[in-house]
Design a protein around this motif. Structure first.
Motif, short mmCIF file in Angstrom:
data_model
loop_
_atom_site.label_atom_id
_atom_site.label_comp_id
_atom_site.label_asym_id
_atom_site.label_seq_id
_atom_site.Cartn_x
_atom_site.Cartn_y
_atom_site.Cartn_z
N SER A 193 0.84 -1.19 0.00
CA SER A 193 0.00 0.00 0.00
C SER A 193 0.88 1.24 0.00
CB SER A 193 -0.90 0.00 1.24
OG SER A 193 -0.11 0.11 2.43
N ALA A 194 0.30 2.36 -0.44
CA ALA A 194 1.05 3.61 -0.49
C ALA A 194 1.52 4.02 0.90
CB ALA A 194 0.17 4.70 -1.11
N GLU A 195 0.67 3.80 1.92
CA GLU A 195 1.05 4.18 3.29
C GLU A 195 2.25 3.38 3.77
OE1 GLU A 195 -0.97 4.42 7.77
OE2 GLU A 195 -2.16 3.84 6.01
N ASP A 196 2.22 2.07 3.50
CA ASP A 196 3.34 1.22 3.92
C ASP A 196 4.61 1.58 3.16
OD1 ASP A 196 1.68 -0.08 5.68
OD2 ASP A 196 1.28 -1.78 4.32
N PHE A 197 4.45 1.89 1.90
CA PHE A 197 5.64 2.25 1.10
C PHE A 197 6.24 3.56 1.60
CE2 PHE A 197 7.46 4.22 -2.83
CZ PHE A 197 8.56 3.37 -2.94
N HIS A 198 5.42 4.52 1.93
CA HIS A 198 5.93 5.80 2.43
C HIS A 198 6.62 5.62 3.78
CE1 HIS A 198 2.65 7.84 -0.21
NE2 HIS A 198 3.71 7.46 -0.91
N THR A 199 6.06 4.76 4.61
CA THR A 199 6.70 4.47 5.90
C THR A 199 8.06 3.84 5.69
OG1 THR A 199 4.53 4.15 6.94
CG2 THR A 199 6.46 3.22 8.08
N GLU A 200 8.11 2.92 4.72
CA GLU A 200 9.38 2.26 4.41
C GLU A 200 10.40 3.26 3.88
OE1 GLU A 200 11.05 -1.33 1.50
OE2 GLU A 200 8.90 -1.09 1.85
N LEU A 201 9.95 4.21 3.03
CA LEU A 201 10.84 5.24 2.50
C LEU A 201 11.44 6.07 3.63
CD1 LEU A 201 8.99 6.69 -0.65
CD2 LEU A 201 10.96 5.16 -0.58
N ALA A 202 10.58 6.51 4.56
CA ALA A 202 11.06 7.34 5.66
C ALA A 202 12.07 6.58 6.51
CB ALA A 202 9.88 7.80 6.51
N GLU A 203 11.81 5.30 6.77
CA GLU A 203 12.74 4.51 7.58
C GLU A 203 14.07 4.31 6.86
OE1 GLU A 203 10.65 0.93 8.41
OE2 GLU A 203 9.33 1.82 9.94
N GLU A 204 14.01 4.04 5.54
CA GLU A 204 15.24 3.81 4.78
C GLU A 204 16.10 5.07 4.71
OE1 GLU A 204 16.68 1.21 3.49
OE2 GLU A 204 15.13 -0.19 4.11
N ILE A 205 15.45 6.23 4.58
CA ILE A 205 16.22 7.48 4.52
C ILE A 205 16.81 7.79 5.88
CG2 ILE A 205 16.04 9.97 4.16
CD1 ILE A 205 14.06 9.43 1.94
N GLY A 206 16.06 7.52 6.96
CA GLY A 206 16.61 7.71 8.30
C GLY A 206 17.81 6.81 8.54
N TYR A 207 17.72 5.55 8.10
CA TYR A 207 18.84 4.63 8.23
C TYR A 207 20.03 5.10 7.39
CZ TYR A 207 21.68 0.51 7.26
OH TYR A 207 22.74 -0.34 7.10
N THR A 208 19.74 5.60 6.19
CA THR A 208 20.81 6.09 5.31
C THR A 208 21.55 7.25 5.95
OG1 THR A 208 19.61 5.39 3.32
CG2 THR A 208 21.31 7.06 3.04
N MET A 209 20.83 8.17 6.59
CA MET A 209 21.47 9.31 7.22
C MET A 209 22.35 8.88 8.38
SD MET A 209 20.52 11.80 5.37
CE MET A 209 21.15 13.12 6.38
N THR A 210 21.89 7.88 9.14
CA THR A 210 22.69 7.38 10.26
C THR A 210 23.97 6.72 9.76
OG1 THR A 210 20.68 7.01 11.56
CG2 THR A 210 22.68 5.87 12.28
N ALA A 211 23.82 5.86 8.75
CA ALA A 211 25.00 5.19 8.19
C ALA A 211 25.95 6.19 7.53
CB ALA A 211 24.56 4.14 7.18
N LEU A 212 25.38 7.25 6.98
CA LEU A 212 26.19 8.26 6.31
C LEU A 212 27.11 8.97 7.30
CD1 LEU A 212 26.55 9.61 3.51
CD2 LEU A 212 24.89 11.32 4.23
N GLU A 213 26.59 9.31 8.48
CA GLU A 213 27.41 9.97 9.47
C GLU A 213 28.51 9.05 9.99
OE1 GLU A 213 25.06 11.63 12.56
OE2 GLU A 213 24.01 13.05 11.24
N ALA A 214 28.21 7.77 10.06
CA ALA A 214 29.21 6.82 10.54
C ALA A 214 30.34 6.64 9.53
CB ALA A 214 28.54 5.47 10.83
#
Length: 471
Positions: A193-214
C-alpha cells in the motif's frame, strides 16, 4: 521507454528529437520481454550513431567508496575487492564498472556499479532482436544526477539529500560538497500500500542518514529535496517530441499524503517539494551525460559487445565500399563498351572512306606513271645516240668496244678489249666525269688466255634509275 537523439554542433550539443514508446503495465521491469524488444526497435532501429542504454537503478548495486590511489588500474583492482564485500552475486556472474567522482593527489572517490550478468544479457538480447548493439550501458539514476547538477540543484558546500519519486523507480542521492556519497534505489512500491511504502521510505532514509554519518562523518544537512511528477503531467508528457521539458509543468506539485510528515519525523529535516517536470527528460539527461563522457565513466556493456559493434560497422563499411566499387565497375564497363562501339563505327567509316578514295588514287598513280613514261621517251638528253656519242668522244685510242647495251631510263652496259689495262682505267675515269650518268661502275678487267688483249666491262646508270630501284 524514452529515447533522445543529440549531436555535436558549432553551438554545442543539439537535441535532434525525443521519442517515447509506452509499454504495457507490468512490462517495465522485464527487460527480456518481447514488448521491450519491440519498443527498442521502434525507438532506435533507424539510428546510425552510437547508442547508450540505461537500466533501472533497482537492478544495480551502487556503492560510493574512497580509494587510496589515483592509478586507474589499481582503482579497478580495488573496486573488484569492494564488490566481493557488498555484492551477493558470484563474481563470475556479475558485471562491474566504476566511475571517478572526484580525486585528490593521493585518493579517489569512485562509484562502483555491480549488476547480474543475466540482466545485461537480457538488454543485449532485447536490442539484438532489433539489430542494435548498445555501445554503453548506464544507470538511470546517473541521468537524474546529471540533470540536477546542470540545473544548479546541487550545492557546492554542505550535504544535500534528494529523494526522486519516478514512476518506475524511487532513488535516493546524497551529495556532500557537490560530490555524491550515496546512490540508493528504494524500489517502486509495487505490491504494498502507499502508506506502507511511504513508511518504508522514511525509515530507509533515516537509516541512510545514520550510516552516512558513521562512514563520512557528521555534517550539517540541508533540506530534503523531494522530486516527483505532477499528477496531471506523467513523464511521457514531459518527454513529448517538440515540447520543452518545463512546458507541461503545473504551477504546484502535490506530494503523497502523509509522506512529508514521516520524512520530517524520521530525519529531523524540512522537506522541499520540487517537480521533475521542470527538468529535461531522463533520456536527454543520459544522452548529454554520454556526450560528455570522461575516460572513467560507468559502462556495464561487456567488452565483446564493442568487438561485435566494430565488426558490424566494418562489415557495413565494406558492404558500402563493395557497392560503390560495383557501381563504378559497371560504369567503367559501360564506358568501355560504348567506347568500343564508337571505335568500331569510326573504323568502319574510315574503311569506307579509304575504299572510296582507293580507286581514284590508283587511277592518279597510273596516270602519273604514264606521264613519266611519256616525258622519259620525249626527253632526248639521255637517249641511246647521246650516250653512244658521249662514249665515243671519251673512248681513248687502243680500245675496241665489242658490245653496247642501252635500256631507256635504266643503264648503259659496255664490253670491250684494250691494248693495256692502263688504257681501260683511263676510260673508266673519263666516263665518271661525264654528266650524262648518275654513276659509273667499272667491272673486272681480265687478261685473255695466251697473252691476248685485256677484256673489260663497265655499267653506267642513267638519272632516275636509282629512284626506281628504291621504290
Amino acid at each position: 521507454m524514452g529515447c533522445t537523439t543529440i549531436r555535436e554542433s558549432k553551438a554545442g550539443l543539439e537535441v535532434l528529437g525525443g521519442r517515447r514508446a509506452d509499454l504495457p503495465e507490468g512490462v517495465v521491469a522485464d527487460l527480456a520481454s518481447a514488448e521491450t524488444a519491440a519498443a527498442a526497435k521502434q525507438l532506435c532501429a533507424h539510428h546510425a550513431g552510437k547508442i547508450c542504454v540505461a537500466i533501472p537503478s533497482d537492478k544495480v548495486l551502487l556503492r560510493v567508496v574512497e580509494l587510496p590511489t589515483v592509478d586507474p588500474a589499481e582503482m579497478r583492482g580495488m573496486a573488484e575487492l569492494q564488490v566481493d564485500k557488498f555484492s551477493p552475486f558470484p563474481v563470475e556472474h556479475t558485471a562491474v564498472s566504476l566511475e571517478l567522482l572526484s580525486q585528490t593527489e593521493k585518493s579517489s572517490r569512485v562509484l562502483i556499479a555491480a549488476v547480474k550478468r543475466e540482466i545485461i544479457d537480457a538488454v543485449g538480447a532485447a536490442f539484438g532482436k532489433a539489430g542494435i548493439i548498445p555501445h554503453w550501458i548506464d544507470v538511470e539514476v546517473m541521468g537524474w544526477w546529471y540533470l540536477l547538477k546542470q540545473a544548479g540543484e546541487i550545492p557546492d558546500r554542505g550535504r544535500r539529500v534528494l529523494l526522486l519519486l519516478d514512476k518506475t523507480c524511487t532513488d535516493v542521492i546524497v551529495s556532500q560538497d557537490g560530490v555524491p556519497v550515496v546512490f540508493r534505489s528504494l524500489g517502486t512500491g509495487r505490491g504494498v500500500s502507499a502508506e506502507d511504502f511511504h513508511t518504508e521510505l522514511a525509515e530507509e532514509i533515516g537509516y541512510t542518514m545514520t550510516a552516512l554519518e558513521a562512514e563520512w562523518g557528521a555534517l550539517e544537512t540541508m533540506k530534503i529535496g523531494l522530486w516527483l511528477w505532477p499528477a496531471e503531467a506523467p513523464p511521457k508528457m514531459a518527454m513529448a517530441e517538440g515540447v520543452p521539458a518545463d512546458a507541461a509543468a503545473p504551477a504546484a506539485v502535490e506530494p503523497p499524503p502523509g509522506l512529508i510528515p514521516q520524512l520530517t519525523e524520521a530525519c529531523g529535516l524540512d522537506v522541499e517539494v520540487r517537480s521533475l517536470a521542470t527538468l529535461a527528460s531522463l533520456s536527454e539527461g543520459l544522452a548529454r551525460r554520454t556526450a560528455a563522457r570522461a575516460p572513467m565513466t560507468l559502462d556495464l556493456a561487456p567488452p565483446e559487445w564493442h568487438v561485435q559493434e566494430q565488426t558490424k560497422r566494418t562489415q557495413k563499411t565494406l558492404l558500402i565500399a563493395s557497392a560503390v566499387f560495383g557501381v563504378m565497375w559497371l560504369i567503367g564497363i559501360s564506358i568501355l563498351l560504348s567506347g568500343g562501339r564508337v571505335s568500331t563505327r569510326r573504323i568502319a567509316a574510315l574503311k569506307a572512306s579509304v575504299e572510296k578514295l582507293e580507286k581514284p588514287a590508283q587511277e592518279v598513280s597510273a596516270l602519273t606513271e604514264k606521264v613519266a613514261s611519256l616525258e622519259q621517251f620525249a626527253d632526248r638528253t639521255h637517249s641511246a645516240l647521246e650516250c653512244l656519242r658521249d662514249i665515243c668522244q671519251r673512248l681513248p685510242d687502243g680500245i675496241d668496244l665489242t658490245s653496247f647495251s642501252y635500256r631507256k631510263g635504266g643503264n648503259v652496259s659496255l664490253r670491250g678489249d684494250a691494248g693495256s689495262a692502263e688504257t681501260v682505267y683511263s676510260f673508266f675515269e673519263a666516263l665518271q666525269q661525264s654528266t650524262l650518268y648518275a654513276s659509273v661502275k667499272a667491272g673486272e678487267v681480265k687478261q685473255r688466255p695466251g697473252g691476248g688483249r685485256p677484256e673489260f666491262t663497265v655499267a653506267a646508270t642513267l638519272p632516275g634509275a636509282e629512284a626506281k630501284l628504291e621504290e
